[in-house]
Design a protein around this motif. Structure first.
Motif, PDB file in Angstrom:
ATOM      1  N   PRO A  20       0.802  -1.105  -0.002  1.00  0.00           N
ATOM      2  CA  PRO A  20       0.061   0.133  -0.005  1.00  0.00           C
ATOM      3  C   PRO A  20       0.743   1.326  -0.010  1.00  0.00           C
ATOM      4  O   PRO A  20       0.418   2.266  -0.509  1.00  0.00           O
ATOM      5  CB  PRO A  20      -0.794  -0.073   1.234  1.00  0.00           C
ATOM      6  CG  PRO A  20      -0.889  -1.576   1.550  1.00  0.00           C
ATOM      7  CD  PRO A  20       0.396  -1.956   1.228  1.00  0.00           C
ATOM      8  N   LEU A  21       2.166   1.335   0.507  1.00  0.00           N
ATOM      9  CA  LEU A  21       2.964   2.311   0.455  1.00  0.00           C
ATOM     10  C   LEU A  21       3.904   2.552  -0.442  1.00  0.00           C
ATOM     11  O   LEU A  21       4.696   3.493  -0.548  1.00  0.00           O
ATOM     12  CB  LEU A  21       3.644   2.202   1.974  1.00  0.00           C
ATOM     13  CG  LEU A  21       2.604   2.226   3.059  1.00  0.00           C
ATOM     14  CD1 LEU A  21       3.568   2.230   4.388  1.00  0.00           C
ATOM     15  CD2 LEU A  21       1.887   3.251   3.125  1.00  0.00           C
ATOM     16  N   ALA A  22       3.985   1.302  -1.483  1.00  0.00           N
ATOM     17  CA  ALA A  22       4.808   1.840  -2.722  1.00  0.00           C
ATOM     18  C   ALA A  22       4.746   3.027  -3.441  1.00  0.00           C
ATOM     19  O   ALA A  22       3.280   3.496  -3.466  1.00  0.00           O
ATOM     20  CB  ALA A  22       4.388   0.280  -3.768  1.00  0.00           C
ATOM     21  N   ASP A  23       5.642   3.794  -3.486  1.00  0.00           N
ATOM     22  CA  ASP A  23       5.603   4.817  -4.067  1.00  0.00           C
ATOM     23  C   ASP A  23       5.386   4.895  -5.754  1.00  0.00           C
ATOM     24  O   ASP A  23       6.068   4.345  -6.381  1.00  0.00           O
ATOM     25  CB  ASP A  23       7.023   5.605  -3.847  1.00  0.00           C
ATOM     26  CG  ASP A  23       7.264   7.072  -4.641  1.00  0.00           C
ATOM     27  OD1 ASP A  23       7.487   7.434  -5.581  1.00  0.00           O
ATOM     28  OD2 ASP A  23       6.829   8.018  -3.610  1.00  0.00           O
ATOM     29  N   ILE A  24       4.444   5.759  -6.026  1.00  0.00           N
ATOM     30  CA  ILE A  24       4.002   5.829  -7.275  1.00  0.00           C
ATOM     31  C   ILE A  24       4.043   7.506  -7.566  1.00  0.00           C
ATOM     32  O   ILE A  24       3.197   8.140  -7.326  1.00  0.00           O
ATOM     33  CB  ILE A  24       2.600   5.171  -7.698  1.00  0.00           C
ATOM     34  CG1 ILE A  24       2.632   3.932  -7.322  1.00  0.00           C
ATOM     35  CG2 ILE A  24       2.223   5.682  -9.153  1.00  0.00           C
ATOM     36  CD1 ILE A  24       1.388   3.087  -7.667  1.00  0.00           C
ATOM     37  N   CYS A  25       5.038   7.951  -8.275  1.00  0.00           N
ATOM     38  CA  CYS A  25       4.966   9.417  -8.744  1.00  0.00           C
ATOM     39  C   CYS A  25       4.954  10.008  -7.437  1.00  0.00           C
ATOM     40  O   CYS A  25       4.107  11.284  -7.662  1.00  0.00           O
ATOM     41  CB  CYS A  25       4.057   9.653  -9.697  1.00  0.00           C
ATOM     42  SG  CYS A  25       4.458   8.753 -11.177  1.00  0.00           S
TER      43      CYS A  25
END
Length: 253
Positions: A20-25
């Motif tokens: 859920p905390l994976a960085d996307i832009c």
């Protein structure tokens, strides 16, 4: 029509820890999902997590976040806890949106809510047309067949409906028109979510590893229709994550 969206956001993931905390832009994945869900017309969008790191990160962009127990065996059990925590009326429509779909189409969220709102069924979901022959035989692509009244008849990892003529003669002649792939977005009446958790596990869901078969096994209806917008794939692996990032950068989605 009023409905509530709940986004389960479990921290644990075998193939992508802390998903859920994976960085996307510059934003965590769950924030992308939340922002898309907010465009659906929902009266409230709530994120339900089981981990303090996710709770703290979500609290930076919304106060609509709940801490739920870690011992749930399914997403529906977590949803039932949320229904209790929010003290929702039994007739409230609740749409369950997966927290790993940052390219969620808000139109599909409102569509599945409206489908349930216009029926007496306790549950509704969506499908899409299968366009690739390999998906017919792919057990990870769940197929569904329905009746004339938009009630799901059965969900399966097998190639249903079975085209006897093509399968006995030449698979390359298989007509894809009858095949529908299930899309994992659900609308429930809040009271049924709690009722579902009291239903006994069915042998069909164990065989197919498909939780929704418990509903059909116990005689309840699931409304289903084709999604207005074909959904993008969710994020399960680092490779999926890279594709989503590339897509967002290229389309400014």
């Amino acid at each position: 029509m009023e409905f509530v969206v709940v986004i389960p956001a479990r921290f644990a993931s075998t193939r992508l820890p802390g998903k859920p905390l994976a960085d996307i832009c510059g934003k965590p994945m769950v924030q992308h999902v939340y922002e898309k869900a907010c465009l659906s017309g929902a009266s409230q969008v709530v994120i339900a997590t089981d981990h303090q790191k996710v709770f703290d990160a979500v609290s930076l962009f919304t106060s609509d976040v709940l801490m739920t127990r870690e011992d749930h065996h399914s997403g529906t059990e977590r949803l039932a806890e949320v229904v209790d925590l929010l003290d929702l009326d039994s007739n409230t429509i609740v749409v369950n949106v997966q927290g790993d779909e940052p390219l969620l189409a808000p139109e599909n969220v409102s569509q599945v809510a409206a489908l349930l709102n216009d029926s007496t069924a306790p549950m509704a979901t969506l499908s899409v047309a299968i366009e690739e022959r390999d998906d017919v035989f792919n057990p990870n692509a769940v197929k569904v067949v329905s009746d004339i009244d938009k009630n799901a008849l059965y969900f399966s990892r097998a190639n249903i409906p079975f085209d006897r003529s093509a399968m006995m003669d030449d698979k390359n002649r298989l007509d894809l028109a009858p095949f529908q792939r299930h899309v994992g977005i659900y609308a429930y009446r809040a009271g049924f979510i709690k009722q579902y958790t009291q239903l006994s596990v069915s042998p069909l869901e164990l065989l197919e590893s498909l939780e929704q078969l418990r509903v059909l096994y116990h005689g309840y209806k699931i409304k289903i229709e084709q999604a207005q917008i074909t959904p993008h794939s969710g994020v399960d692996t680092p490779e999926d994550l890279a594709k989503v990032i590339a897509h967002i950068k290229s389309t400014n989605a």
